[in-house]
Motif scaffolding. Structure first.
Motif, PDB file in Angstrom:
ATOM      1  N   ALA A 130       0.830  -1.209   0.000  1.00 29.98           N
ATOM      2  CA  ALA A 130       0.000   0.000   0.000  1.00 29.98           C
ATOM      3  C   ALA A 130       0.863   1.256   0.000  1.00 29.98           C
ATOM      4  O   ALA A 130       0.565   2.234  -0.697  1.00 29.98           O
ATOM      5  CB  ALA A 130      -0.932  -0.010   1.203  1.00 29.98           C
ATOM      6  N   GLY A 147       1.012   3.955  -2.956  1.00 30.50           N
ATOM      7  CA  GLY A 147       0.764   5.365  -2.652  1.00 30.50           C
ATOM      8  C   GLY A 147       1.934   6.233  -3.079  1.00 30.50           C
ATOM      9  O   GLY A 147       1.752   7.361  -3.548  1.00 30.50           O
ATOM     10  N   ALA A 152       1.547   6.628  -6.838  1.00 31.55           N
ATOM     11  CA  ALA A 152       0.360   7.424  -7.186  1.00 31.55           C
ATOM     12  C   ALA A 152       0.560   8.886  -6.813  1.00 31.55           C
ATOM     13  O   ALA A 152       0.257   9.790  -7.592  1.00 31.55           O
ATOM     14  CB  ALA A 152      -0.869   6.856  -6.484  1.00 31.55           C
ATOM     15  N   GLY A 153       1.088   9.135  -5.609  1.00 33.33           N
ATOM     16  CA  GLY A 153       1.243  10.504  -5.151  1.00 33.33           C
ATOM     17  C   GLY A 153       2.467  11.180  -5.744  1.00 33.33           C
ATOM     18  O   GLY A 153       2.579  12.402  -5.760  1.00 33.33           O
ATOM     19  N   ALA A 206      -5.673  12.248 -10.308  1.00 37.20           N
ATOM     20  CA  ALA A 206      -5.468  11.834  -8.917  1.00 37.20           C
ATOM     21  C   ALA A 206      -6.616  12.242  -8.003  1.00 37.20           C
ATOM     22  O   ALA A 206      -7.027  11.472  -7.144  1.00 37.20           O
ATOM     23  CB  ALA A 206      -4.152  12.399  -8.381  1.00 37.20           C
ATOM     24  N   ILE A 257       4.577  10.164   2.793  1.00 31.72           N
ATOM     25  CA  ILE A 257       3.208  10.610   3.067  1.00 31.72           C
ATOM     26  C   ILE A 257       2.291   9.391   3.208  1.00 31.72           C
ATOM     27  O   ILE A 257       1.516   9.270   4.157  1.00 31.72           O
ATOM     28  CB  ILE A 257       2.684  11.526   1.940  1.00 31.72           C
ATOM     29  N   LEU A 307       0.168   8.135   6.565  1.00 32.22           N
ATOM     30  CA  LEU A 307      -1.281   7.909   6.563  1.00 32.22           C
ATOM     31  C   LEU A 307      -1.581   6.487   7.048  1.00 32.22           C
ATOM     32  O   LEU A 307      -2.492   6.260   7.838  1.00 32.22           O
ATOM     33  CB  LEU A 307      -1.863   8.137   5.162  1.00 32.22           C
ATOM     34  N   GLN A 308      -0.796   5.527   6.551  1.00 34.70           N
ATOM     35  CA  GLN A 308      -0.992   4.138   6.972  1.00 34.70           C
ATOM     36  C   GLN A 308      -0.798   3.984   8.483  1.00 34.70           C
ATOM     37  O   GLN A 308      -1.580   3.315   9.150  1.00 34.70           O
ATOM     38  CB  GLN A 308       0.009   3.220   6.245  1.00 34.70           C
ATOM     39  N   GLN A 356      -1.126   6.227  10.779  1.00 29.85           N
ATOM     40  CA  GLN A 356      -2.254   6.832  11.490  1.00 29.85           C
ATOM     41  C   GLN A 356      -3.440   5.884  11.502  1.00 29.85           C
ATOM     42  O   GLN A 356      -4.064   5.648  12.528  1.00 29.85           O
ATOM     43  CB  GLN A 356      -2.679   8.135  10.805  1.00 29.85           C
ATOM     44  N   ALA A 357      -3.755   5.337  10.308  1.00 34.22           N
ATOM     45  CA  ALA A 357      -4.943   4.495  10.195  1.00 34.22           C
ATOM     46  C   ALA A 357      -4.789   3.208  10.989  1.00 34.22           C
ATOM     47  O   ALA A 357      -5.764   2.592  11.385  1.00 34.22           O
ATOM     48  CB  ALA A 357      -5.220   4.187   8.732  1.00 34.22           C
ATOM     49  N   ARG A 358      -3.549   2.779  11.204  1.00 34.02           N
ATOM     50  CA  ARG A 358      -3.341   1.572  11.988  1.00 34.02           C
ATOM     51  C   ARG A 358      -3.203   1.867  13.467  1.00 34.02           C
ATOM     52  O   ARG A 358      -2.900   0.990  14.270  1.00 34.02           O
ATOM     53  CB  ARG A 358      -2.072   0.854  11.489  1.00 34.02           C
ATOM     54  N   ILE A 416     -11.679   5.144  12.744  1.00 33.96           N
ATOM     55  CA  ILE A 416     -10.273   5.324  12.397  1.00 33.96           C
ATOM     56  C   ILE A 416     -10.083   6.730  11.850  1.00 33.96           C
ATOM     57  O   ILE A 416     -10.752   7.133  10.901  1.00 33.96           O
ATOM     58  CB  ILE A 416      -9.841   4.275  11.364  1.00 33.96           C
ATOM     59  N   THR A 417      -9.173   7.482  12.467  1.00 39.56           N
ATOM     60  CA  THR A 417      -9.010   8.885  12.061  1.00 39.56           C
ATOM     61  C   THR A 417      -7.701   9.091  11.306  1.00 39.56           C
ATOM     62  O   THR A 417      -6.702   8.441  11.590  1.00 39.56           O
ATOM     63  CB  THR A 417      -8.990   9.812  13.290  1.00 39.56           C
ATOM     64  N   ILE A 418      -7.747   9.992  10.346  1.00 34.67           N
ATOM     65  CA  ILE A 418      -6.522  10.431   9.679  1.00 34.67           C
ATOM     66  C   ILE A 418      -6.502  11.957   9.667  1.00 34.67           C
ATOM     67  O   ILE A 418      -7.439  12.591   9.189  1.00 34.67           O
ATOM     68  CB  ILE A 418      -6.439   9.907   8.233  1.00 34.67           C
ATOM     69  N   SER A 444      -4.878  15.761  -2.905  1.00 38.28           N
ATOM     70  CA  SER A 444      -4.068  14.585  -3.174  1.00 38.28           C
ATOM     71  C   SER A 444      -3.947  13.708  -1.926  1.00 38.28           C
ATOM     72  O   SER A 444      -4.106  12.487  -1.985  1.00 38.28           O
ATOM     73  CB  SER A 444      -2.687  15.031  -3.674  1.00 38.28           C
ATOM     74  N   GLN A 477      -5.603   9.859  -1.060  1.00 37.23           N
ATOM     75  CA  GLN A 477      -4.818   8.760  -0.490  1.00 37.23           C
ATOM     76  C   GLN A 477      -5.348   8.328   0.869  1.00 37.23           C
ATOM     77  O   GLN A 477      -5.285   7.146   1.230  1.00 37.23           O
ATOM     78  CB  GLN A 477      -3.357   9.184  -0.366  1.00 37.23           C
ATOM     79  N   THR A 530      -6.351   4.603   2.050  1.00 35.78           N
ATOM     80  CA  THR A 530      -5.756   4.029   3.252  1.00 35.78           C
ATOM     81  C   THR A 530      -6.835   3.522   4.213  1.00 35.78           C
ATOM     82  O   THR A 530      -6.723   2.435   4.781  1.00 35.78           O
ATOM     83  CB  THR A 530      -4.891   5.095   3.950  1.00 35.78           C
ATOM     84  N   ASP A 534      -8.387   0.347   2.937  1.00 32.98           N
ATOM     85  CA  ASP A 534      -7.488  -0.785   3.209  1.00 32.98           C
ATOM     86  C   ASP A 534      -7.718  -1.352   4.597  1.00 32.98           C
ATOM     87  O   ASP A 534      -7.460  -2.520   4.862  1.00 32.98           O
ATOM     88  CB  ASP A 534      -6.007  -0.333   3.151  1.00 32.98           C
ATOM     89  N   GLN A 535      -8.143  -0.503   5.514  1.00 30.31           N
ATOM     90  CA  GLN A 535      -8.371  -0.936   6.896  1.00 30.31           C
ATOM     91  C   GLN A 535      -9.781  -1.480   7.069  1.00 30.31           C
ATOM     92  O   GLN A 535     -10.266  -1.599   8.194  1.00 30.31           O
ATOM     93  CB  GLN A 535      -8.145   0.226   7.867  1.00 30.31           C
TER      94      GLN A 535
END
Lengths: 299, 376
Positions: free
Chosen positions: A4, A8, A11-12, A207, A248, A252-253, A255-257, B198-200, B209, B213, B217, B220-221
């Motif tokens: 992922a 990313g 892509a970014g 994008a 980046i 983000l990953q 944070q989400a985890r 789940i926070t970002i 952009s 993403q 992300t 994915d979770q």
């Protein structure tokens, strides 16, 4: 997660790769163009507007390239004909691009554009791991894969590339051989602005499918910094761009985890990573820049 | 030499052009003096009046108010920075006869307060600030309880999720965003206690952009409902829709962007409040009215300017009934944050039977249990 993050990163990174290649072209010809951020914004808006009005995202992309080049021509006039300070003019050009796009973009905030769809390359996209990371993107991202080696090849393996680099190394010598350095720099700036516009177009039509004021959020300046850190080399530049956007994606990953890492640290991660890695890579002092870069050329 | 001068002139010209484009503030305040006998009201906005969000909502309400109150004329100024420059813009409006000034951005507060001190004859109202003990009869603040409809949207999100994981994209951890995230989480958990949000944090009010993403992300979770607290909202909603997940809106009704996945959302409706404030000042009864302090309007006081957006077709009647029930409880004086409320570490923040005051909510600094994310 690695997959992922790398996906990313690619892509970014595309928009920064294009903008960086543009900046690299200008600087190899001896001109610093801090207007790159402005060219990206112009490209993003022009692509979005033309994409909406014609229904064709590809015409939009062409318009984005043209708009980026057009803004860069302001820089060209000021720097190559008026001999103004490159740094100052570049900044002004970026402000100009920001102002013009927020003015003319007002009516397009929130409007829908025909997207430049992602296209999974048949066969290749089925490859384990690499398939998703590299071969399931929008067409402009594939174009960037080709553009990086193409620019490298063009710069060091063609006559045109030799002339362009000569304009950046020793414009006086170029003049002696009967080629106008100013002309070469003009072309470099137009190509460079066009590439930055292309990067902006990728942001708006592929994008994010969105136009909003100042939507590049400094990516043009990141591109300028990367060019210098990458020692004016396209491959390293692309590496830097992917490193930046990969960081980046990684933050983000994380944070989400729900990783217990300071958010401030996470947000500075892209910048810190690029600085550290590039500093380590260039154990030599950063040199190798075009000799005539930034010098006012009274041609 | 003359070359240099010409060059300078061009740069200057460009710079002025840029300045002209960059901020169409102050001077764009529309048209002539107050001699036409109308009651003049000025509005300043921090952003463009067509941002599909906060500023547009305030602008549209100002126009509606102008129609609703007879004999009123409105002056508008967009892109007014949260600096001393805003004082010049307000002064300009006063010179044109403004008797009331609405300063609509959080950061305009200090400058509105300065202007209130200097202009006792003009009434200043500020959107979202806290006046506290400031002794100024011609200054007031107002705001809605944003988190109430966000809690209600959380109920809808909790009802439609299958993975029990919701996503929240926001800018920075400030009290307003934290209160919204917490309210949303508590609303969703009122349906299914095990739900995680789940926070970002994107680190920006608008970076499309990073937004796109962030959506990937979150997906994915295993997140299947995504909401946000951002200024530009379109990218997130479209990316969510394209992935076949559910969207909860914020700031404005964006259901047209997500015909399949739009669940509900929250949006602004300032018109009734603006209208009432202007009428109050016009009647000369501002001092001593509910508006000359820190006016906070929630469902229990009626006319919350932050309202629920329309429902998507997947929202069942049972869910709507749940939402109506919660709404009723707020109208009866309840709060989305009624205790017991625990933070992420299980520490009790609001004990059973206690609920925070408006001021406490507006200084909130924790995530409730079930939120995935870190503040510091």
């Amino acid at each position: 997660m690695i997959e992922a993050v790398l996906t990313g990163a690619v892509a970014g990174g595309t928009s920064i790769v294009f903008a960086g290649l543009g900046e690299l072209t200008c600087e190899r010809a001896g001109v610093i163009n801090l207007g790159t951020e402005g060219s990206m914004l112009c490209g993003a808006l022009a692509a979005y507007v033309v994409g909406i009005n014609t229904g064709s995202p590809w015409l939009g992309v062409l318009a984005g390239i043209a708009a980026g080049a057009l803004l860069a021509s302001v820089h060209a006039v000021m720097v190559l004909h008026r001999h103004a300070n490159q740094i100052a003019v570049g900044l002004v050009v970026t402000f100009l691009g920001t102002g013009l796009t927020s003015l003319f973009g007002q009516d397009y905030v929130g409007k829908g554009v025909q997207p430049l769809e992602s296209w999974a390359i048949p066969g290749l996209s089925k490859l384990p791991f690499l398939g998703t990371v590299l071969f399931d993107h929008d067409p402009l991202t594939y174009l960037s894969f080709v553009a990086v080696p193409l620019v490298a090849w063009g710069l060091w393996r063609t006559r045109a590339g030799l002339i362009l680099r000569s304009a950046g190394e020793g414009p006086e010598v170029l003049e002696i051989y009967g080629t106008s350095a100013r002309k070469v720099r003009w072309i470099a700036l137009l190509v460079g602005g066009g590439l930055a516009g292309l990067g902006g177009a990728q942001l708006s039509t592929a994008a994010t499918l969105n136009w909003s004021e100042g939507m590049t959020v400094g990516r043009g300046f990141v591109a300028v910094a990367l060019v210098i850190f990458a020692g004016w080399h396209p491959l390293k530049l692309a590496g830097g761009a992917y490193l930046f956007s990969g960081a980046i994606a990684l933050q983000l990953q994380l944070q989400a985890r729900g990783w217990e890492i300071s958010r401030y640290l996470l947000e500075s991660l892209p910048y810190v990573t690029v600085l550290v890695v590039l500093a380590l890579l260039s154990n030599r002092r950063i040199h190798g820049g075009p000799a005539a870069l930034e010098k006012v050329f009274e041609g | 030499m003359s070359r240099t001068i010409r060059a300078l002139a061009i740069v200057l010209g460009l710079t002025m052009l840029v300045a002209g484009c960059g901020s169409s503030s102050g001077d764009s305040a529309s048209s002539s003096a107050s001699s036409d006998g109308k009651f003049t009201v000025g509005f300043i906005y921090v952003g463009p009046k067509d941002d599909f969000g906060y500023n547009q909502a305030a602008y549209e309400a100002s126009v509606a108010m102008e129609k609703a109150v007879p004999g009123v004329k409105v002056l508008q100024a967009e892109n007014v920075p949260e600096t001393a420059e805003s004082e010049a813009t307000m002064q300009n409006m006063i010179d044109k006869g403004a008797k009331v000034i609405f300063a609509t951005s959080y950061g305009h507060y200090e400058f509105a307060k300065n202007m209130a001190e200097k202009n006792p004859g003009v009434t200043f109202v500020h959107q979202g600030g806290l006046k506290g003990d400031t002794k100024l009869d011609n200054l007031g603040t107002y705001f809605g309880t944003v988190y109430e409809p966000v809690y209600l949207a959380g109920i809808a999100a909790g009802s439609v999720t299958k993975s029990d994981k919701l996503g929240y994209v926001y800018a920075f951890p400030i009290p307003q965003t934290l209160a919204n995230i917490n309210a949303f989480t508590l609303g969703a958990q009122s349906v299914k206690p095990g739900i995680k949000v789940i926070t970002i944090a994107t680190g920006s009010w608008c970076d499309p952009s990073v937004q796109s993403q962030s959506v990937k992300t979150l997906l994915d979770q295993d997140v299947d409902v995504i909401t946000q607290h951002q200024d530009c909202t379109k990218t997130i909603i479209e990316a969510t829709e394209a992935a076949g997940a559910y969207s909860i809106g914020y700031h404005a009704d964006a259901s047209s962007l997500a015909p399949k996945g739009w669940v509900t959302g929250s949006e602004w409706n300032w018109t009734p409040l603006y209208t009432d404030i202007v009428k109050t000042v016009k009647d000369g009864t501002f001092k001593g009215s509910k508006y000359d302090g820190d006016f906070r309007v929630g469902l229990q006081t009626g006319d919350n300017p932050f309202v629920q957006s329309k429902y998507g077709s997947m929202v069942t009647d049972d869910t709507k009934a749940l939402i109506e029930k919660a709404k009723k409880s707020f109208e009866d004086g309840g709060s989305p944050f009624a205790g017991p409320v625990e933070d992420q570490d299980g520490k009790v923040i609001y004990a059973k039977g206690k609920q925070p005051t408006y001021a406490e909510v507006e200084t909130m600094k924790f995530f409730v249990k079930g939120v995935v994310g870190k503040i510091g």
